[in-house]
Design a protein around this motif. Structure first.
Motif, PDB file in Angstrom:
ATOM      1  N   LEU A  25       0.842  -1.195   0.000  1.00 23.75           N
ATOM      2  CA  LEU A  25       0.000   0.000   0.000  1.00 23.75           C
ATOM      3  C   LEU A  25       0.878   1.247   0.000  1.00 23.75           C
ATOM      4  CD1 LEU A  25      -2.759   1.356   0.097  1.00 23.75           C
ATOM      5  CD2 LEU A  25      -2.701   1.096   2.600  1.00 23.75           C
ATOM      6  N   LYS A  26       1.962   1.240   0.759  1.00 25.68           N
ATOM      7  CA  LYS A  26       2.872   2.393   0.783  1.00 25.68           C
ATOM      8  C   LYS A  26       3.428   2.650  -0.617  1.00 25.68           C
ATOM      9  CE  LYS A  26       7.206   4.163   2.572  1.00 25.68           C
ATOM     10  NZ  LYS A  26       8.409   3.929   3.368  1.00 25.68           N
ATOM     11  N   GLU A  27       3.860   1.606  -1.312  1.00 21.28           N
ATOM     12  CA  GLU A  27       4.409   1.782  -2.662  1.00 21.28           C
ATOM     13  C   GLU A  27       3.352   2.296  -3.631  1.00 21.28           C
ATOM     14  OE1 GLU A  27       7.917  -1.600  -2.814  1.00 21.28           O
ATOM     15  OE2 GLU A  27       5.819  -2.256  -2.892  1.00 21.28           O
ATOM     16  N   ILE A  28       2.135   1.816  -3.476  1.00 30.53           N
ATOM     17  CA  ILE A  28       1.038   2.281  -4.329  1.00 30.53           C
ATOM     18  C   ILE A  28       0.781   3.770  -4.091  1.00 30.53           C
ATOM     19  CG2 ILE A  28      -1.462   2.094  -4.714  1.00 30.53           C
ATOM     20  CD1 ILE A  28      -1.058  -0.975  -4.173  1.00 30.53           C
ATOM     21  N   VAL A  29       0.791   4.188  -2.838  1.00 27.21           N
ATOM     22  CA  VAL A  29       0.585   5.606  -2.518  1.00 27.21           C
ATOM     23  C   VAL A  29       1.728   6.441  -3.091  1.00 27.21           C
ATOM     24  CG1 VAL A  29       0.458   7.288  -0.636  1.00 27.21           C
ATOM     25  CG2 VAL A  29      -0.877   5.183  -0.507  1.00 27.21           C
ATOM     26  N   ILE A  30       2.957   5.943  -2.998  1.00 31.63           N
ATOM     27  CA  ILE A  30       4.096   6.668  -3.575  1.00 31.63           C
ATOM     28  C   ILE A  30       3.919   6.795  -5.085  1.00 31.63           C
ATOM     29  CG2 ILE A  30       6.579   6.579  -4.050  1.00 31.63           C
ATOM     30  CD1 ILE A  30       6.897   5.267  -1.248  1.00 31.63           C
TER      31      ILE A  30
ATOM     32  N   ILE B 131       2.170  10.095  -9.992  1.00 34.57           N
ATOM     33  CA  ILE B 131       1.167  10.274 -11.040  1.00 34.57           C
ATOM     34  C   ILE B 131       0.427  11.593 -10.825  1.00 34.57           C
ATOM     35  CG2 ILE B 131      -0.993   9.334 -11.975  1.00 34.57           C
ATOM     36  CD1 ILE B 131       0.214   6.502 -11.138  1.00 34.57           C
ATOM     37  N   GLU B 132       0.041  11.857  -9.588  1.00 34.75           N
ATOM     38  CA  GLU B 132      -0.690  13.084  -9.246  1.00 34.75           C
ATOM     39  C   GLU B 132       0.095  14.332  -9.653  1.00 34.75           C
ATOM     40  OE1 GLU B 132      -3.957  15.091  -7.859  1.00 34.75           O
ATOM     41  OE2 GLU B 132      -3.809  12.935  -7.565  1.00 34.75           O
ATOM     42  N   LYS B 133       1.387  14.329  -9.401  1.00 32.80           N
ATOM     43  CA  LYS B 133       2.208  15.506  -9.682  1.00 32.80           C
ATOM     44  C   LYS B 133       2.649  15.602 -11.141  1.00 32.80           C
ATOM     45  CE  LYS B 133       3.313  18.219  -7.127  1.00 32.80           C
ATOM     46  NZ  LYS B 133       2.646  19.463  -6.778  1.00 32.80           N
ATOM     47  N   GLU B 134       2.639  14.517 -11.864  1.00 31.31           N
ATOM     48  CA  GLU B 134       3.144  14.520 -13.234  1.00 31.31           C
ATOM     49  C   GLU B 134       2.112  14.902 -14.274  1.00 31.31           C
ATOM     50  OE1 GLU B 134       6.439  13.516 -15.015  1.00 31.31           O
ATOM     51  OE2 GLU B 134       6.674  14.678 -13.176  1.00 31.31           O
TER      52      GLU B 134
ATOM     53  N   ALA C 126       3.348  13.903  -2.791  1.00 32.19           N
ATOM     54  CA  ALA C 126       2.104  14.668  -2.819  1.00 32.19           C
ATOM     55  C   ALA C 126       1.024  13.823  -2.169  1.00 32.19           C
ATOM     56  CB  ALA C 126       1.711  14.999  -4.261  1.00 32.19           C
ATOM     57  N   ASN C 127      -0.113  14.432  -1.983  1.00 31.30           N
ATOM     58  CA  ASN C 127      -1.268  13.739  -1.427  1.00 31.30           C
ATOM     59  C   ASN C 127      -2.142  13.309  -2.604  1.00 31.30           C
ATOM     60  OD1 ASN C 127      -3.086  12.768   0.385  1.00 31.30           O
ATOM     61  ND2 ASN C 127      -3.785  14.755   1.111  1.00 31.30           N
ATOM     62  N   PRO C 128      -2.038  12.051  -3.045  1.00 32.44           N
ATOM     63  CA  PRO C 128      -2.757  11.648  -4.256  1.00 32.44           C
ATOM     64  C   PRO C 128      -4.253  11.498  -4.033  1.00 32.44           C
ATOM     65  CG  PRO C 128      -1.653   9.761  -3.291  1.00 32.44           C
ATOM     66  CD  PRO C 128      -1.246  10.958  -2.480  1.00 32.44           C
ATOM     67  N   GLY C 129      -4.988  11.833  -5.068  1.00 28.75           N
ATOM     68  CA  GLY C 129      -6.427  11.655  -5.046  1.00 28.75           C
ATOM     69  C   GLY C 129      -6.815  10.252  -5.469  1.00 28.75           C
ATOM     70  N   ALA C 130      -8.105   9.979  -5.420  1.00 32.31           N
ATOM     71  CA  ALA C 130      -8.615   8.645  -5.734  1.00 32.31           C
ATOM     72  C   ALA C 130      -8.278   8.225  -7.166  1.00 32.31           C
ATOM     73  CB  ALA C 130     -10.122   8.588  -5.503  1.00 32.31           C
ATOM     74  N   ASP C 131      -8.366   9.157  -8.122  1.00 33.16           N
ATOM     75  CA  ASP C 131      -8.079   8.799  -9.514  1.00 33.16           C
ATOM     76  C   ASP C 131      -6.618   8.371  -9.692  1.00 33.16           C
ATOM     77  OD1 ASP C 131     -10.691   9.283 -10.265  1.00 33.16           O
ATOM     78  OD2 ASP C 131     -10.275  11.313 -11.001  1.00 33.16           O
ATOM     79  N   ALA C 132      -5.699   9.086  -9.048  1.00 34.25           N
ATOM     80  CA  ALA C 132      -4.284   8.716  -9.140  1.00 34.25           C
ATOM     81  C   ALA C 132      -4.034   7.376  -8.457  1.00 34.25           C
ATOM     82  CB  ALA C 132      -3.406   9.805  -8.536  1.00 34.25           C
ATOM     83  N   LEU C 133      -4.705   7.129  -7.345  1.00 35.29           N
ATOM     84  CA  LEU C 133      -4.560   5.841  -6.663  1.00 35.29           C
ATOM     85  C   LEU C 133      -5.099   4.706  -7.534  1.00 35.29           C
ATOM     86  CD1 LEU C 133      -5.394   7.178  -3.161  1.00 35.29           C
ATOM     87  CD2 LEU C 133      -3.361   5.828  -3.661  1.00 35.29           C
TER      88      LEU C 133
END
Length: 173
Positions: free
Chosen positions: A45-50, A55-58, A122-129
């Protein structure tokens, strides 16, 4: 999880943090569509959030699953890229700058250090997750933002370099 929260003047930090974590649990970990994808992933889960934070920032969101595919391809086929992600946003996060310094001495420099950075950027949103656990199936290893404001994707570094050479923003930037 990025959301709107109401905090109360006398609320302590532990209570506020508990609410933030509970919302993440409800909105992501316990999501009936997302939970099985997370559980069946070869990443923690940590790697997925990273990954989702990258993705969120790019991207503005229109090509998150394709950006995710590039990250997956680079992580799983390290012979193609030596496991280097080459993500500008990680360097900008670490240096607090506006110019990408690929020689920056930081564990967040994904041009110098293989694999994922040590933490989310960053704090990713649901779409990025969702994109982080459900990438497009592509053979892309490279991308660049064009003068048209759209990411262009490439299978080889040479294709990417040829594209960049045609872009005004790279010649004059």
């Amino acid at each position: 999880f990025p959301d709107t929260y109401e905090f109360y003047v006398k609320e302590n930090a532990d209570s506020a943090l508990s609410r933030l974590l509970a919302n993440f649990q409800d909105r992501i970990v316990d999501d009936p569509d997302l939970a099985p994808l997370i559980a069946n992933s070869s990443y923690s889960l940590k790697e997925i959030v990273i990954m989702a934070s990258l993705i969120e920032k790019e991207t503005d969101g229109s090509d998150q699953r394709r950006i995710s595919s590039v990250i997956y391809n680079r992580l799983t086929n390290t012979s193609a890229t030596n496991g280097l992600l080459n993500i500008d946003a990680t360097i900008l996060y670490a240096t607090g700058g506006t110019v990408v310094d690929t020689s920056a001495d930081t564990p967040y420099n994904t041009y110098r250090h293989a694999g994922l950075p040590p933490t989310a950027i960053a704090n990713p949103g649901a779409d990025a997750l969702r994109a982080a656990v459900n990438p497009e199936s592509t053979s892309y290893y490279y991308y660049a933002l064009g003068d048209d404001g759209v990411h262009h994707f490439f299978k080889t570094h040479q294709e990417q370099l040829s594209f960049i050479a045609t872009q005004e923003r790279y010649r004059n930037g």
